[in-house]
Design a protein around this motif. Sequence first.
Motif, PDB file in Angstrom:
ATOM      1  N   LYS A  93      15.130  10.046  51.868  1.00 41.10           N
ATOM      2  CA  LYS A  93      15.998   8.938  51.426  1.00 41.10           C
ATOM      3  C   LYS A  93      15.918   7.738  52.383  1.00 41.10           C
ATOM      4  N   ASN A  94      14.725   7.509  52.887  1.00 42.11           N
ATOM      5  CA  ASN A  94      14.463   6.324  53.725  1.00 42.11           C
ATOM      6  C   ASN A  94      13.120   5.753  53.267  1.00 42.11           C
ATOM      7  N   THR A  95      12.954   5.660  51.932  1.00 40.89           N
ATOM      8  CA  THR A  95      11.671   5.268  51.334  1.00 40.89           C
ATOM      9  C   THR A  95      11.076   4.025  51.996  1.00 40.89           C
ATOM     10  N   GLY A 142       7.622  -2.142  53.030  1.00 41.62           N
ATOM     11  CA  GLY A 142       8.702  -1.555  53.834  1.00 41.62           C
ATOM     12  C   GLY A 142       9.718  -0.858  52.953  1.00 41.62           C
ATOM     13  N   HIS A 143      10.993  -1.058  53.270  1.00 39.04           N
ATOM     14  CA  HIS A 143      12.054  -0.215  52.683  1.00 39.04           C
ATOM     15  C   HIS A 143      12.663  -0.833  51.428  1.00 39.04           C
ATOM     16  N   PRO A 144      12.364  -0.285  50.230  1.00 42.80           N
ATOM     17  CA  PRO A 144      12.911  -0.845  48.991  1.00 42.80           C
ATOM     18  C   PRO A 144      14.232  -0.216  48.562  1.00 42.80           C
ATOM     19  N   GLY A 190       9.770 -13.551  56.035  1.00 43.49           N
ATOM     20  CA  GLY A 190      10.745 -12.531  56.414  1.00 43.49           C
ATOM     21  C   GLY A 190      10.307 -11.735  57.632  1.00 43.49           C
ATOM     22  N   GLY A 191      11.242 -10.940  58.164  1.00 38.92           N
ATOM     23  CA  GLY A 191      10.957 -10.116  59.339  1.00 38.92           C
ATOM     24  C   GLY A 191       9.854  -9.113  59.045  1.00 38.92           C
ATOM     25  N   MET A 192       8.943  -8.950  59.977  1.00 41.23           N
ATOM     26  CA  MET A 192       7.866  -7.955  59.832  1.00 41.23           C
ATOM     27  C   MET A 192       7.645  -7.307  61.185  1.00 41.23           C
ATOM     28  N   GLN A 193       7.911  -5.992  61.242  1.00 47.21           N
ATOM     29  CA  GLN A 193       7.752  -5.284  62.506  1.00 47.21           C
ATOM     30  C   GLN A 193       6.310  -5.404  63.014  1.00 47.21           C
ATOM     31  N   TRP A 194       6.135  -5.785  64.255  1.00 48.47           N
ATOM     32  CA  TRP A 194       4.854  -5.949  64.963  1.00 48.47           C
ATOM     33  C   TRP A 194       4.079  -7.194  64.521  1.00 48.47           C
ATOM     34  N   SER A 210       5.116   7.183  63.585  1.00 56.06           N
ATOM     35  CA  SER A 210       5.812   6.362  64.590  1.00 56.06           C
ATOM     36  C   SER A 210       5.304   4.915  64.569  1.00 56.06           C
ATOM     37  N   GLY A 211       6.252   4.012  64.790  1.00 52.47           N
ATOM     38  CA  GLY A 211       5.912   2.591  64.834  1.00 52.47           C
ATOM     39  C   GLY A 211       4.934   2.307  65.963  1.00 52.47           C
ATOM     40  N   ALA A 212       5.073   3.058  67.072  1.00 55.38           N
ATOM     41  CA  ALA A 212       4.175   2.825  68.221  1.00 55.38           C
ATOM     42  C   ALA A 212       2.724   3.059  67.797  1.00 55.38           C
ATOM     43  N   VAL A 243      15.792 -15.184  63.493  1.00 50.09           N
ATOM     44  CA  VAL A 243      15.506 -13.870  64.077  1.00 50.09           C
ATOM     45  C   VAL A 243      15.985 -12.802  63.095  1.00 50.09           C
ATOM     46  N   ASN A 244      15.123 -11.779  62.906  1.00 54.59           N
ATOM     47  CA  ASN A 244      15.459 -10.649  62.018  1.00 54.59           C
ATOM     48  C   ASN A 244      15.984  -9.479  62.853  1.00 54.59           C
ATOM     49  N   ILE A 245      17.079  -8.881  62.369  1.00 50.99           N
ATOM     50  CA  ILE A 245      17.518  -7.605  62.956  1.00 50.99           C
ATOM     51  C   ILE A 245      17.712  -6.620  61.812  1.00 50.99           C
ATOM     52  N   THR A 246      16.902  -5.545  61.821  1.00 49.96           N
ATOM     53  CA  THR A 246      16.936  -4.545  60.747  1.00 49.96           C
ATOM     54  C   THR A 246      17.582  -3.269  61.269  1.00 49.96           C
ATOM     55  N   LEU A 247      18.570  -2.774  60.505  1.00 55.93           N
ATOM     56  CA  LEU A 247      19.320  -1.582  60.924  1.00 55.93           C
ATOM     57  C   LEU A 247      18.912  -0.391  60.059  1.00 55.93           C
ATOM     58  N   LEU A 248      17.902   0.337  60.496  1.00 48.87           N
ATOM     59  CA  LEU A 248      17.426   1.510  59.740  1.00 48.87           C
ATOM     60  C   LEU A 248      17.215   2.652  60.723  1.00 48.87           C
ATOM     61  N   PRO A 249      17.021   3.886  60.219  1.00 46.22           N
ATOM     62  CA  PRO A 249      16.765   4.970  61.167  1.00 46.22           C
ATOM     63  C   PRO A 249      15.581   4.628  62.070  1.00 46.22           C
ATOM     64  N   THR A 250      15.707   4.937  63.347  1.00 47.61           N
ATOM     65  CA  THR A 250      14.611   4.676  64.293  1.00 47.61           C
ATOM     66  C   THR A 250      14.423   5.888  65.196  1.00 47.61           C
ATOM     67  N   ILE A 251      13.241   6.002  65.767  1.00 49.24           N
ATOM     68  CA  ILE A 251      12.960   7.125  66.677  1.00 49.24           C
ATOM     69  C   ILE A 251      13.742   6.929  67.980  1.00 49.24           C
ATOM     70  N   ASN A 252      13.731   5.711  68.527  1.00 47.13           N
ATOM     71  CA  ASN A 252      14.536   5.402  69.725  1.00 47.13           C
ATOM     72  C   ASN A 252      15.585   4.365  69.339  1.00 47.13           C
TER      73      ASN A 252
HETATM   74  P1  NAD Z   1      10.102   3.943  64.419  1.00 51.12           P
HETATM   75  O1  NAD Z   1       8.886   4.251  65.215  1.00 51.12           O
HETATM   76  O2  NAD Z   1      11.437   4.108  65.078  1.00 51.12           O
HETATM   77  O3  NAD Z   1      10.099   4.841  63.088  1.00 51.12           O
HETATM   78  C1  NAD Z   1       8.962   4.891  62.225  1.00 51.12           C
HETATM   79  C2  NAD Z   1       9.428   5.024  60.793  1.00 51.12           C
HETATM   80  O4  NAD Z   1      10.181   6.241  60.666  1.00 51.12           O
HETATM   81  C3  NAD Z   1      10.363   3.897  60.332  1.00 51.12           C
HETATM   82  O5  NAD Z   1      10.094   3.590  58.991  1.00 51.12           O
HETATM   83  C4  NAD Z   1      11.761   4.512  60.458  1.00 51.12           C
HETATM   84  O6  NAD Z   1      12.701   3.936  59.546  1.00 51.12           O
HETATM   85  C5  NAD Z   1      11.464   5.970  60.131  1.00 51.12           C
HETATM   86  N1  NAD Z   1      12.412   6.865  60.785  1.00 51.12           N
HETATM   87  C6  NAD Z   1      12.700   6.912  62.108  1.00 51.12           C
HETATM   88  N2  NAD Z   1      13.589   7.904  62.352  1.00 51.12           N
HETATM   89  C7  NAD Z   1      13.856   8.483  61.148  1.00 51.12           C
HETATM   90  C8  NAD Z   1      14.692   9.560  60.737  1.00 51.12           C
HETATM   91  N3  NAD Z   1      15.418  10.247  61.611  1.00 51.12           N
HETATM   92  N4  NAD Z   1      14.731   9.869  59.412  1.00 51.12           N
HETATM   93  C9  NAD Z   1      13.994   9.177  58.516  1.00 51.12           C
HETATM   94  N5  NAD Z   1      13.171   8.161  58.848  1.00 51.12           N
HETATM   95  C10 NAD Z   1      13.109   7.821  60.143  1.00 51.12           C
HETATM   96  O7  NAD Z   1      10.007   2.501  63.780  1.00 51.12           O
HETATM   97  P2  NAD Z   1       9.460   1.122  64.360  1.00 51.12           P
HETATM   98  O8  NAD Z   1       8.153   0.811  63.732  1.00 51.12           O
HETATM   99  O9  NAD Z   1       9.609   1.093  65.861  1.00 51.12           O
HETATM  100  O10 NAD Z   1      10.481   0.080  63.723  1.00 51.12           O
HETATM  101  C11 NAD Z   1      11.820  -0.016  64.200  1.00 51.12           C
HETATM  102  C12 NAD Z   1      12.757  -0.131  63.009  1.00 51.12           C
HETATM  103  O11 NAD Z   1      12.511  -1.334  62.285  1.00 51.12           O
HETATM  104  C13 NAD Z   1      12.587   0.997  61.999  1.00 51.12           C
HETATM  105  O12 NAD Z   1      13.858   1.389  61.548  1.00 51.12           O
HETATM  106  C14 NAD Z   1      11.810   0.371  60.884  1.00 51.12           C
HETATM  107  O13 NAD Z   1      12.058   1.004  59.650  1.00 51.12           O
HETATM  108  C15 NAD Z   1      12.365  -1.027  60.901  1.00 51.12           C
HETATM  109  N6  NAD Z   1      11.461  -1.965  60.239  1.00 51.12           N
HETATM  110  C16 NAD Z   1      11.750  -3.252  60.324  1.00 51.12           C
HETATM  111  C17 NAD Z   1      10.959  -4.156  59.684  1.00 51.12           C
HETATM  112  C18 NAD Z   1      11.293  -5.581  59.738  1.00 51.12           C
HETATM  113  O14 NAD Z   1      10.707  -6.331  59.030  1.00 51.12           O
HETATM  114  N7  NAD Z   1      12.200  -6.002  60.567  1.00 51.12           N
HETATM  115  C19 NAD Z   1       9.842  -3.789  58.991  1.00 51.12           C
HETATM  116  C20 NAD Z   1       9.537  -2.490  58.950  1.00 51.12           C
HETATM  117  C21 NAD Z   1      10.355  -1.579  59.588  1.00 51.12           C
END
Ligand code: NAD
Length: 330
Positions: free
Chosen positions: A235-237, A150-152, A19-23, A269-271, A71-80
């Motif tokens: 609520k973004n466990t 990740g997100h359950p 499955g998709g894994m960030q980084w 931050s993911g960075a 290719v994985n595309i995950t739609l979750l809250p992100t910083i950018n």
């Molecule tokens: P990022 O640096 O944008 O954010 C870091 C973490 O903070 C992530 O878990 C994100 O969901 C959470 N976050 C960001 N803004 C938030 C907000 N306003 N409120 C609550 N939580 C917030 O994340 P990243 O490492 O650059 O990853 C990009 C995206 O991919 C994120 O949404 C992340 O959750 C998701 N992701 C994808 C995979 C995958 O397998 N494809 C795995 C892990 C995470």
Amino acid sequence: MITTALTELLRIRVPVVQGGMQWVGKPPLVAAVSNAGGLAGILTALTQPSPEALRIAIRETKAVTEKPFGVNITLLPTINPPDYEGYARAAVEEGVRIFETAGNNPGKLIQYFKSQGCIIIHKCTTVRHAKSAERMGVDILSIDGFECAGHPGEEDIGGLVLLARAAQELKMPYIASGGFADGRGLAAALALGAAGINMGTRFMCTTESPIHQNIKDTIVKATEQDTIHIFRTLKNTARVFKNKVSTEVVALERRPGGAEFSELRDLVSGARGKLVYENGDPDYGIWSAGITLGLIKDIPTCEELMRRIEAEAEDILAEIGKMVQPRAKL
Ligand code: NAD
């Protein structure tokens, strides 16, 4: 050989998806997984800084495997906020035909991939979301239990019940995700009606995984007690490795009055998390890990891992078959 709806639909040998894994879901791992018996390695779109960079990663993967990969595309809250549509278009234009989607409001993306004749594996953490994705016309569901990295989601249903509920409710093929790392897990998933398994953490700890050796060694030493949930209060466990940073985040969330995301941003931050995989310091930032940490005891090649899982599952299923006596005729 184990033949299921998954192996038939994706034309792969082993019913296992990486499955998709960030980084982590980068060309070397994806190609190794796809080459190891022909399963669909998944390249993680957002790991690439732009749709153009994703195009290059797809070309790099194609240069080292002729097997299918996704290719994985995950739609979750992100910083950018990422250009999701741009990533989707770039992957389709580069000839990718298998997509793993996950996260919130995937409707538009699913519609686009369907219009392009793609196969969509959609990850869900509840039966309600799975049924809604079924109506949207995805091809395979990935049913993600609470054990996952990740997100359950927010409903905390473990795989055993979630998969049995999927068997009751779903008409379409589904794979089991969250808590799977070996052949025993694959055999159990098949018994729960799944057409295969999805693994993440297990693939992080392979020779070809593009992360620092020290993090792989940390995974081998870790137990099933070494994860923690952050972002429960937002609520973004997310289930991540239990370390100095994740423990601090949870402590901030548990303060009277809780914590705003803005107060946690620099820690989570993911960075910053990405640097864990580069510098090998497990305490440097947040990194995703499932409770399969407790099951992982070595660092095999993807080829060794896939062969082992296949053989283990076949042996277990054969042993179980021997327990069954023919029913007496009435
Ligand atoms: P990022 O640096 O944008 O954010 C870091 C973490 O903070 C992530 O878990 C994100 O969901 C959470 N976050 C960001 N803004 C938030 C907000 N306003 N409120 C609550 N939580 C917030 O994340 P990243 O490492 O650059 O990853 C990009 C995206 O991919 C994120 O949404 C992340 O959750 C998701 N992701 C994808 C995979 C995958 O397998 N494809 C795995 C892990 C995470």
